[in-house]
Design a protein around this motif. Structure first.
Motif, PDB file in Angstrom:
ATOM      1  N   GLU A 233       5.326  -7.299  17.765  1.00 32.89           N
ATOM      2  CA  GLU A 233       6.785  -7.473  17.823  1.00 32.89           C
ATOM      3  C   GLU A 233       7.512  -6.314  17.155  1.00 32.89           C
ATOM      4  OE1 GLU A 233       4.649  -9.582  16.517  1.00 32.89           O
ATOM      5  OE2 GLU A 233       4.607 -11.262  17.924  1.00 32.89           O
ATOM      6  N   ARG A 234       6.765  -5.535  16.373  1.00 26.01           N
ATOM      7  CA  ARG A 234       7.313  -4.388  15.632  1.00 26.01           C
ATOM      8  C   ARG A 234       8.483  -4.811  14.751  1.00 26.01           C
ATOM      9  NH1 ARG A 234       7.378   0.826  19.525  1.00 26.01           N
ATOM     10  NH2 ARG A 234       7.165   1.851  17.500  1.00 26.01           N
ATOM     11  N   ASP A 235       8.294  -5.944  14.071  1.00 29.98           N
ATOM     12  CA  ASP A 235       9.315  -6.471  13.175  1.00 29.98           C
ATOM     13  C   ASP A 235       9.004  -6.158  11.717  1.00 29.98           C
ATOM     14  OD1 ASP A 235       7.105  -8.088  12.949  1.00 29.98           O
ATOM     15  OD2 ASP A 235       8.168  -9.979  13.293  1.00 29.98           O
ATOM     16  N   HIS A 236       8.188  -5.140  11.481  1.00 36.36           N
ATOM     17  CA  HIS A 236       7.800  -4.756  10.132  1.00 36.36           C
ATOM     18  C   HIS A 236       8.980  -4.114   9.407  1.00 36.36           C
ATOM     19  CE1 HIS A 236       7.015  -1.474  12.951  1.00 36.36           C
ATOM     20  NE2 HIS A 236       7.255  -0.622  11.958  1.00 36.36           N
ATOM     21  N   THR A 237       8.884  -4.107   8.072  1.00 35.97           N
ATOM     22  CA  THR A 237       9.994  -3.590   7.253  1.00 35.97           C
ATOM     23  C   THR A 237       9.623  -2.320   6.485  1.00 35.97           C
ATOM     24  OG1 THR A 237       9.316  -4.990   5.386  1.00 35.97           O
ATOM     25  CG2 THR A 237      10.916  -5.913   6.939  1.00 35.97           C
ATOM     26  N   TRP A 238       8.415  -1.822   6.684  1.00 33.63           N
ATOM     27  CA  TRP A 238       7.928  -0.732   5.843  1.00 33.63           C
ATOM     28  C   TRP A 238       8.098   0.667   6.454  1.00 33.63           C
ATOM     29  CZ3 TRP A 238       4.583   1.331   9.192  1.00 33.63           C
ATOM     30  CH2 TRP A 238       3.831   0.484  10.028  1.00 33.63           C
ATOM     31  N   GLU A 239       8.519   0.786   7.699  1.00 32.54           N
ATOM     32  CA  GLU A 239       8.477   2.083   8.364  1.00 32.54           C
ATOM     33  C   GLU A 239       9.332   3.138   7.668  1.00 32.54           C
ATOM     34  OE1 GLU A 239       9.144   3.916  12.844  1.00 32.54           O
ATOM     35  OE2 GLU A 239       8.315   1.916  12.573  1.00 32.54           O
ATOM     36  N   HIS A 240      10.442   2.730   7.071  1.00 32.77           N
ATOM     37  CA  HIS A 240      11.320   3.715   6.419  1.00 32.77           C
ATOM     38  C   HIS A 240      10.621   4.408   5.255  1.00 32.77           C
ATOM     39  CE1 HIS A 240      12.335   1.554   2.616  1.00 32.77           C
ATOM     40  NE2 HIS A 240      11.956   0.508   3.318  1.00 32.77           N
TER      41      HIS A 240
ATOM     42  N   VAL B  94       0.842  -1.202   0.000  1.00 32.51           N
ATOM     43  CA  VAL B  94       0.000   0.000   0.000  1.00 32.51           C
ATOM     44  C   VAL B  94       0.875   1.249   0.000  1.00 32.51           C
ATOM     45  CG1 VAL B  94      -1.675   1.337   1.319  1.00 32.51           C
ATOM     46  CG2 VAL B  94      -1.944  -1.139   1.134  1.00 32.51           C
ATOM     47  N   LEU B  95       1.864   1.281   0.871  1.00 30.83           N
ATOM     48  CA  LEU B  95       2.711   2.465   1.015  1.00 30.83           C
ATOM     49  C   LEU B  95       3.527   2.733  -0.242  1.00 30.83           C
ATOM     50  CD1 LEU B  95       3.892   1.878   4.681  1.00 30.83           C
ATOM     51  CD2 LEU B  95       2.331   3.676   3.888  1.00 30.83           C
ATOM     52  N   ARG B  96       3.948   1.698  -0.932  1.00 30.69           N
ATOM     53  CA  ARG B  96       4.732   1.886  -2.155  1.00 30.69           C
ATOM     54  C   ARG B  96       3.883   2.486  -3.280  1.00 30.69           C
ATOM     55  NH1 ARG B  96       9.787   0.235  -1.884  1.00 30.69           N
ATOM     56  NH2 ARG B  96      10.401  -1.286  -0.283  1.00 30.69           N
ATOM     57  N   GLY B  97       2.586   2.465  -3.129  1.00 34.48           N
ATOM     58  CA  GLY B  97       1.712   3.066  -4.117  1.00 34.48           C
ATOM     59  C   GLY B  97       1.276   4.475  -3.770  1.00 34.48           C
ATOM     60  N   MET B  98       1.929   5.117  -2.803  1.00 29.85           N
ATOM     61  CA  MET B  98       1.539   6.459  -2.375  1.00 29.85           C
ATOM     62  C   MET B  98       2.676   7.446  -2.594  1.00 29.85           C
ATOM     63  SD  MET B  98      -0.599   8.578  -1.184  1.00 29.85           S
ATOM     64  CE  MET B  98      -1.149   9.753   0.068  1.00 29.85           C
TER      65      MET B  98
END
Length: 278
Positions: free
Chosen positions: A171-178, A150-154
């Motif tokens: 766990e906050r192990d996501h990779t999209w925050e950057h 979703v974020l890559r389309g914004m």
């Protein structure tokens, strides 16, 4: 009017604390789901706000169209490119996903996962069509493992939601925050379920996120909220209808008081009294 919270984890209370001074605000809800139950936007809609709901599941889409006539409701998913994609629906839940790994995990748990073909659009194209020239006060994303796509389309250089909240693994192990922080946003809060980001140009709103929802927020949980008292779905629907009717009555009373306090109204009443005595 007393603030009635419908959201799953007090998300609407936190957002209202930051945004309650703005009238007729605008939101985007990606993965909107039900228009009432666990809705982050219901309380805002009741106060005159409007926005865009993105929801691929037919039953939720139809309910949103019916109950949110001021909103724009799109039956699609948000993704990084347009087209048709496989979507994994789990009827009657908020657990549907476009992520194949998440879908398989839920199959392994015994959930009824059904493969559907749905339309995909980028969030940029949605904003171009429905949000150009508007302030986006908040963007909510709840897409069950599909967040990065979703974020890559914004295009955050063109469209700048003041606040972004995204359902986040505990766990906050996501990779999209950057993708958000590199676009000029700061992570200001994690509530155990969601991460909240503020646009750098709106960091003056940060104090609203410095403490959890509390008595000072003057809110009540909606009837049937699981944190208050569990009820059956039919009881929850009936309670929601009663709550909506009560809020409409409170709004009508507030409008009547405003009319009665209007100078022209008072002058008319005085004239009527004079004519009665004549």
């Amino acid at each position: 009017m007393t603030f009635i919270s419908y959201a799953q984890n007090f998300e609407d209370v936190r957002l209202w604390r930051a945004l309650k001074f703005f009238e007729n605000g605008f939101y985007i809800d990606i993965g909107a789901n039900d228009p009432i139950h666990d809705s982050v936007t219901k309380a805002f809609y009741d106060r005159g706000w409007s926005g865009i709901n993105v929801e691929p599941m037919q039953n939720f889409h139809d309910a949103l169209r019916q109950q949110r006539p001021r909103d724009t409701t799109l039956q699609c998913i948000a993704s990084d490119k347009p087209g048709e994609v496989t979507f994994y629906g789990i009827p009657g839940t908020g657990l549907s996903t476009a992520d194949t790994v998440t879908a398989q995990q839920r199959r392994d748990l015994g959930l009824d996962v059904r493969s559907l073909t749905v339309k995909a659009r980028t969030l940029t194209s949605i904003c171009e069509e429905h949000a150009t020239g508007r302030e986006i006060h908040f963007l909510k994303i709840d897409v069950e493992g599909h967040e990065e796509t979703v974020l890559r389309g914004m295009d955050f250089s063109r469209f700048r939601p003041w606040i972004i909240l995204i359902e986040t693994p505990f766990e906050r192990d996501h990779t999209w925050e950057h993708l958000i922080t590199d676009a000029g946003y700061s992570n200001v809060c994690f509530d155990g379920l969601n991460s909240y980001f503020l646009a750098d140009e709106h960091l003056n709103l940060k104090p609203a996120f410095d403490m959890p929802p509390c008595q000072l927020d003057n809110f009540q949980l909606c009837l049937g909220h699981p944190f208050a008292h569990p009820v059956s779905p039919s009881e929850a629907d009936a309670m929601a209808q009663i709550s909506a009717a009560t809020q409409r009555a409170e709004h009508a009373e507030a409008q009547l008081r405003a009319i009665q306090n209007n100078r022209a109204w008072r002058a008319l009443q005085k004239l009527r009294n004079v004519l009665r005595r004549a």
